[in-house]
Enzyme design. Structure first.
Site, short mmCIF file in Angstrom:
data_model
loop_
_atom_site.label_atom_id
_atom_site.label_comp_id
_atom_site.label_asym_id
_atom_site.label_seq_id
_atom_site.Cartn_x
_atom_site.Cartn_y
_atom_site.Cartn_z
N ASP A 71 46.30 89.66 182.80
CA ASP A 71 45.70 90.78 183.55
C ASP A 71 44.58 91.35 182.70
O ASP A 71 44.23 90.79 181.65
CB ASP A 71 46.78 91.85 183.87
CG ASP A 71 46.47 92.65 185.13
OD1 ASP A 71 45.36 93.25 185.20
OD2 ASP A 71 47.30 92.70 186.05
N ASP A 99 39.90 87.93 183.09
CA ASP A 99 39.13 88.46 184.21
C ASP A 99 39.10 87.32 185.22
O ASP A 99 38.41 86.31 184.99
CB ASP A 99 37.72 88.85 183.76
CG ASP A 99 36.85 89.29 184.94
OD1 ASP A 99 37.29 89.13 186.11
OD2 ASP A 99 35.74 89.77 184.71
N PHE A 100 39.83 87.48 186.32
CA PHE A 100 39.99 86.31 187.21
C PHE A 100 38.72 85.95 187.98
O PHE A 100 38.71 84.97 188.71
CB PHE A 100 41.22 86.41 188.10
CG PHE A 100 41.43 87.68 188.90
CD1 PHE A 100 40.42 88.24 189.65
CD2 PHE A 100 42.70 88.25 188.94
CE1 PHE A 100 40.66 89.39 190.41
CE2 PHE A 100 42.95 89.40 189.69
CZ PHE A 100 41.92 89.97 190.43
N HIS A 118 45.30 89.88 198.65
CA HIS A 118 45.11 90.85 199.76
C HIS A 118 44.23 92.04 199.35
O HIS A 118 43.82 92.82 200.20
CB HIS A 118 46.46 91.31 200.33
CG HIS A 118 47.14 92.41 199.57
ND1 HIS A 118 48.08 93.24 200.14
CD2 HIS A 118 47.04 92.81 198.26
CE1 HIS A 118 48.52 94.11 199.24
NE2 HIS A 118 47.91 93.86 198.09
C1 LIG Z 1 47.76 95.28 193.49
S1 LIG Z 1 47.93 94.97 191.78
C2 LIG Z 1 49.26 93.78 191.75
C3 LIG Z 1 50.07 93.83 190.48
C4 LIG Z 1 51.27 92.88 190.45
N1 LIG Z 1 50.87 91.52 190.75
C5 LIG Z 1 52.34 93.35 191.40
O1 LIG Z 1 52.39 92.86 192.54
O2 LIG Z 1 53.12 94.22 191.01
C6 LIG Z 1 46.51 93.96 191.43
C7 LIG Z 1 46.39 93.54 189.98
O3 LIG Z 1 45.18 92.80 189.82
C8 LIG Z 1 44.63 93.15 188.55
N2 LIG Z 1 43.19 92.87 188.53
C9 LIG Z 1 42.20 93.49 189.22
N3 LIG Z 1 41.00 92.96 188.92
C10 LIG Z 1 41.24 91.98 187.99
C11 LIG Z 1 40.41 91.06 187.30
N4 LIG Z 1 39.07 91.04 187.50
N5 LIG Z 1 40.99 90.18 186.45
C12 LIG Z 1 42.34 90.19 186.24
N6 LIG Z 1 43.19 91.04 186.88
C13 LIG Z 1 42.64 91.93 187.74
C14 LIG Z 1 44.92 94.64 188.43
O4 LIG Z 1 44.82 95.07 187.09
C15 LIG Z 1 46.33 94.71 188.99
O5 LIG Z 1 47.32 94.56 188.01
#
Ligand SMILES: C[S@@+](CC[C@H](N)C(=O)[O-])C[C@H]1O[C@@H](n2cnc3c(N)ncnc32)[C@H](O)[C@@H]1O
Length: 208
Positions: A71, A99-100, A118
Protein backbone atom coordinates in the site's frame (compact mmCIF):
# COMPACT_ATOMS: atom_id res chain seq x y z
CA UNK A 1 -7.53 16.62 -5.81
CA UNK A 2 -8.27 12.90 -5.48
CA UNK A 3 -9.61 11.39 -2.24
CA UNK A 4 -6.26 9.63 -1.80
CA UNK A 5 -4.21 12.83 -2.19
CA UNK A 6 -6.54 14.53 0.32
CA UNK A 7 -6.05 11.68 2.81
CA UNK A 8 -2.26 11.85 2.36
CA UNK A 9 -2.44 15.51 3.38
CA UNK A 10 -4.77 14.91 6.38
CA UNK A 11 -3.26 12.18 8.58
CA UNK A 12 -6.03 12.18 11.23
CA UNK A 13 -8.70 11.69 8.58
CA UNK A 14 -6.53 9.06 6.88
CA UNK A 15 -6.32 7.16 10.18
CA UNK A 16 -10.12 7.29 10.53
CA UNK A 17 -10.54 6.07 6.94
CA UNK A 18 -8.13 3.17 7.54
CA UNK A 19 -10.01 2.28 10.73
CA UNK A 20 -13.33 2.26 8.83
CA UNK A 21 -11.90 -0.06 6.17
CA UNK A 22 -10.35 -2.22 8.90
CA UNK A 23 -13.78 -2.59 10.57
CA UNK A 24 -15.39 -3.58 7.27
CA UNK A 25 -12.66 -6.09 6.40
CA UNK A 26 -12.58 -7.49 9.94
CA UNK A 27 -16.35 -8.16 9.77
CA UNK A 28 -16.13 -9.88 6.38
CA UNK A 29 -12.53 -11.17 6.38
CA UNK A 30 -13.16 -14.59 7.91
CA UNK A 31 -15.96 -15.38 5.44
CA UNK A 32 -13.85 -14.19 2.50
CA UNK A 33 -10.89 -16.30 3.71
CA UNK A 34 -13.12 -19.37 4.12
CA UNK A 35 -14.85 -19.08 0.74
CA UNK A 36 -11.81 -19.54 -1.51
CA UNK A 37 -8.67 -21.69 -1.60
CA UNK A 38 -6.15 -18.83 -1.29
CA UNK A 39 -3.57 -21.41 -0.14
CA UNK A 40 -3.40 -22.86 -3.66
CA UNK A 41 -1.37 -19.80 -4.74
CA UNK A 42 1.37 -20.31 -2.08
CA UNK A 43 2.02 -16.56 -1.91
CA UNK A 44 -0.45 -13.68 -1.94
CA UNK A 45 0.11 -9.94 -2.22
CA UNK A 46 -2.75 -7.83 -0.88
CA UNK A 47 -2.43 -4.72 -3.07
CA UNK A 48 -4.04 -1.63 -1.54
CA UNK A 49 -4.44 -3.86 1.50
CA UNK A 50 -4.81 -1.02 3.98
CA UNK A 51 -3.70 -1.82 7.53
CA UNK A 52 -3.56 -5.57 6.80
CA UNK A 53 -6.61 -6.98 8.55
CA UNK A 54 -7.93 -8.92 5.53
CA UNK A 55 -4.50 -10.42 4.85
CA UNK A 56 -4.33 -11.48 8.51
CA UNK A 57 -7.66 -13.36 8.15
CA UNK A 58 -6.48 -15.02 4.92
CA UNK A 59 -3.14 -16.08 6.44
CA UNK A 60 -4.79 -17.43 9.61
CA UNK A 61 -7.15 -19.56 7.50
CA UNK A 62 -4.43 -20.81 5.11
CA UNK A 63 -1.50 -21.83 7.29
CA UNK A 64 1.08 -22.47 4.54
CA UNK A 65 0.43 -19.27 2.63
CA UNK A 66 3.00 -16.44 2.54
CA UNK A 67 1.64 -12.91 2.47
CA UNK A 68 2.80 -9.47 1.37
CA UNK A 69 0.94 -6.30 2.29
CA UNK A 70 1.37 -3.53 -0.32
CA UNK A 71 0.00 0.00 0.00
CA UNK A 72 1.08 3.62 0.18
CA UNK A 73 3.87 4.44 2.68
CA UNK A 74 1.67 6.41 5.14
CA UNK A 75 -0.89 3.58 5.22
CA UNK A 76 1.83 0.98 5.84
CA UNK A 77 3.18 3.08 8.70
CA UNK A 78 -0.19 2.69 10.44
CA UNK A 79 -0.27 -1.02 9.47
CA UNK A 80 3.00 -1.50 11.41
CA UNK A 81 1.49 0.29 14.42
CA UNK A 82 -1.70 -1.80 14.26
CA UNK A 83 0.28 -5.05 14.23
CA UNK A 84 -2.43 -7.23 12.63
CA UNK A 85 0.33 -9.12 10.80
CA UNK A 86 2.53 -9.55 13.86
CA UNK A 87 2.80 -12.42 16.32
CA UNK A 88 2.44 -15.87 14.75
CA UNK A 89 1.98 -14.32 11.27
CA UNK A 90 5.22 -12.29 11.27
CA UNK A 91 7.38 -15.12 9.92
CA UNK A 92 5.11 -15.51 6.84
CA UNK A 93 4.52 -11.84 6.16
CA UNK A 94 6.32 -8.87 4.66
CA UNK A 95 5.32 -5.31 3.85
CA UNK A 96 6.15 -3.46 0.62
CA UNK A 97 5.45 0.12 -0.38
CA UNK A 98 3.75 0.52 -3.72
CA UNK A 99 2.05 3.01 -5.99
CA UNK A 100 -0.20 0.79 -8.09
CA UNK A 101 -0.23 3.32 -10.92
CA UNK A 102 3.56 3.08 -11.26
CA UNK A 103 4.56 -0.47 -10.33
CA UNK A 104 3.21 -3.39 -8.36
CA UNK A 105 6.01 -5.54 -6.89
CA UNK A 106 6.51 -8.98 -8.41
CA UNK A 107 7.34 -12.10 -6.38
CA UNK A 108 3.92 -13.58 -5.52
CA UNK A 109 1.65 -15.93 -7.47
CA UNK A 110 -1.63 -14.53 -6.21
CA UNK A 111 -2.54 -10.84 -6.19
CA UNK A 112 -5.52 -9.83 -4.07
CA UNK A 113 -7.34 -6.51 -4.25
CA UNK A 114 -10.40 -5.89 -2.10
CA UNK A 115 -12.47 -2.74 -2.56
CA UNK A 116 -9.79 -1.19 -4.75
CA UNK A 117 -11.01 -1.41 -8.36
CA UNK A 118 -14.45 -0.03 -7.37
CA UNK A 119 -12.69 3.18 -6.23
CA UNK A 120 -11.84 4.07 -9.82
CA UNK A 121 -13.48 4.85 -13.16
CA UNK A 122 -12.82 2.47 -16.06
CA UNK A 123 -9.77 4.34 -17.38
CA UNK A 124 -7.94 4.44 -14.03
CA UNK A 125 -9.05 0.91 -13.13
CA UNK A 126 -7.56 -0.31 -16.40
CA UNK A 127 -4.23 1.41 -15.57
CA UNK A 128 -4.12 -0.49 -12.25
CA UNK A 129 -4.97 -3.77 -13.98
CA UNK A 130 -2.17 -3.23 -16.52
CA UNK A 131 0.29 -2.87 -13.62
CA UNK A 132 -1.20 -6.02 -12.04
CA UNK A 133 -0.69 -7.86 -15.32
CA UNK A 134 3.02 -6.96 -15.25
CA UNK A 135 3.32 -8.40 -11.73
CA UNK A 136 1.18 -11.55 -12.01
CA UNK A 137 3.26 -14.50 -13.33
CA UNK A 138 1.99 -16.86 -16.07
CA UNK A 139 1.02 -19.43 -13.38
CA UNK A 140 -0.60 -16.84 -11.12
CA UNK A 141 -3.91 -15.07 -10.68
CA UNK A 142 -5.50 -11.78 -9.81
CA UNK A 143 -8.27 -11.99 -7.20
CA UNK A 144 -10.69 -9.07 -6.94
CA UNK A 145 -13.01 -8.89 -3.95
CA UNK A 146 -15.88 -6.56 -4.73
CA UNK A 147 -19.58 -6.02 -3.98
CA UNK A 148 -20.56 -6.26 -7.61
CA UNK A 149 -23.96 -5.50 -9.13
CA UNK A 150 -26.56 -8.08 -10.05
CA UNK A 151 -27.42 -8.27 -13.77
CA UNK A 152 -31.13 -8.42 -12.96
CA UNK A 153 -33.18 -5.57 -11.47
CA UNK A 154 -32.76 -6.82 -7.89
CA UNK A 155 -31.91 -5.00 -4.64
CA UNK A 156 -28.27 -5.28 -3.53
CA UNK A 157 -25.76 -3.47 -1.30
CA UNK A 158 -23.73 -2.91 -4.46
CA UNK A 159 -26.36 -0.48 -5.76
CA UNK A 160 -26.05 1.68 -2.65
CA UNK A 161 -22.26 1.44 -2.80
CA UNK A 162 -22.39 2.46 -6.47
CA UNK A 163 -23.81 5.83 -5.40
CA UNK A 164 -21.35 6.13 -2.50
CA UNK A 165 -18.40 5.48 -4.82
CA UNK A 166 -19.72 7.99 -7.37
CA UNK A 167 -19.87 10.71 -4.72
CA UNK A 168 -16.70 9.88 -2.77
CA UNK A 169 -14.15 8.75 -5.34
CA UNK A 170 -15.67 8.90 -8.82
CA UNK A 171 -15.56 5.09 -8.86
CA UNK A 172 -18.39 2.62 -9.41
CA UNK A 173 -19.67 -0.89 -8.79
CA UNK A 174 -19.81 -3.22 -11.78
CA UNK A 175 -21.68 -6.29 -12.96
CA UNK A 176 -19.70 -9.48 -13.56
CA UNK A 177 -19.91 -8.88 -17.32
CA UNK A 178 -18.51 -5.37 -16.81
CA UNK A 179 -15.66 -6.89 -14.76
CA UNK A 180 -15.05 -9.45 -17.50
CA UNK A 181 -14.64 -6.67 -20.09
CA UNK A 182 -12.54 -4.47 -17.78
CA UNK A 183 -10.24 -7.37 -16.87
CA UNK A 184 -9.84 -8.22 -20.57
CA UNK A 185 -8.79 -4.63 -21.29
CA UNK A 186 -5.99 -5.10 -18.73
CA UNK A 187 -4.80 -8.44 -20.13
CA UNK A 188 -6.74 -10.86 -17.90
CA UNK A 189 -9.33 -13.53 -18.53
CA UNK A 190 -12.08 -13.85 -15.92
CA UNK A 191 -11.88 -17.46 -14.74
CA UNK A 192 -14.46 -17.90 -12.00
CA UNK A 193 -16.59 -16.04 -9.49
CA UNK A 194 -16.88 -17.35 -5.94
CA UNK A 195 -19.66 -16.00 -3.72
CA UNK A 196 -18.98 -15.49 -0.01
CA UNK A 197 -21.27 -15.53 3.01
CA UNK A 198 -21.33 -11.72 2.81
CA UNK A 199 -22.37 -9.89 -0.37
CA UNK A 200 -18.74 -9.76 -1.52
CA UNK A 201 -17.71 -11.98 -4.42
CA UNK A 202 -14.19 -13.18 -5.23
CA UNK A 203 -13.44 -12.70 -8.93
CA UNK A 204 -10.54 -14.86 -10.10
CA UNK A 205 -8.74 -13.79 -13.28
CA UNK A 206 -5.72 -15.32 -14.97
CA UNK A 207 -3.29 -13.84 -17.50
CA UNK A 208 -4.94 -13.93 -20.94
C1 LIG B 1 -11.01 1.41 -0.16
S1 LIG B 1 -9.42 1.11 0.50
C2 LIG B 1 -9.39 -0.67 0.62
C3 LIG B 1 -8.49 -1.16 1.73
C4 LIG B 1 -8.49 -2.68 1.91
N1 LIG B 1 -8.20 -3.37 0.67
C5 LIG B 1 -9.80 -3.14 2.48
O1 LIG B 1 -10.69 -3.55 1.72
O2 LIG B 1 -9.97 -3.07 3.70
C6 LIG B 1 -8.37 1.43 -0.90
C7 LIG B 1 -6.89 1.26 -0.61
O3 LIG B 1 -6.16 1.60 -1.79
C8 LIG B 1 -4.97 2.28 -1.37
N2 LIG B 1 -4.45 3.11 -2.47
C9 LIG B 1 -4.99 4.22 -3.01
N3 LIG B 1 -4.20 4.70 -3.99
C10 LIG B 1 -3.11 3.87 -4.04
C11 LIG B 1 -1.95 3.83 -4.86
N4 LIG B 1 -1.75 4.76 -5.83
N5 LIG B 1 -1.07 2.84 -4.67
C12 LIG B 1 -1.27 1.88 -3.71
N6 LIG B 1 -2.36 1.86 -2.90
C13 LIG B 1 -3.27 2.85 -3.07
C14 LIG B 1 -5.44 3.12 -0.19
O4 LIG B 1 -4.34 3.54 0.59
C15 LIG B 1 -6.37 2.15 0.52
O5 LIG B 1 -5.71 1.38 1.49
Amino acid sequence: MSEWEYLRQHPELARTFDDAMTSNSDLTGATIAAAYDFGAWESIMDVGGGNGILLSHVLKAHKKLRGVLADQPHVLERARQRGFLGGELAARTSIQECDFFREIPSGCRGYLMKSVIHDWDDEKAREILVQCRRAVPANGALLLVEWGLSEANLPSTGKLMDLVMLVLTGGKERTIEEYRALLASGGFQLQKVTPTASEYAIIEAIPA
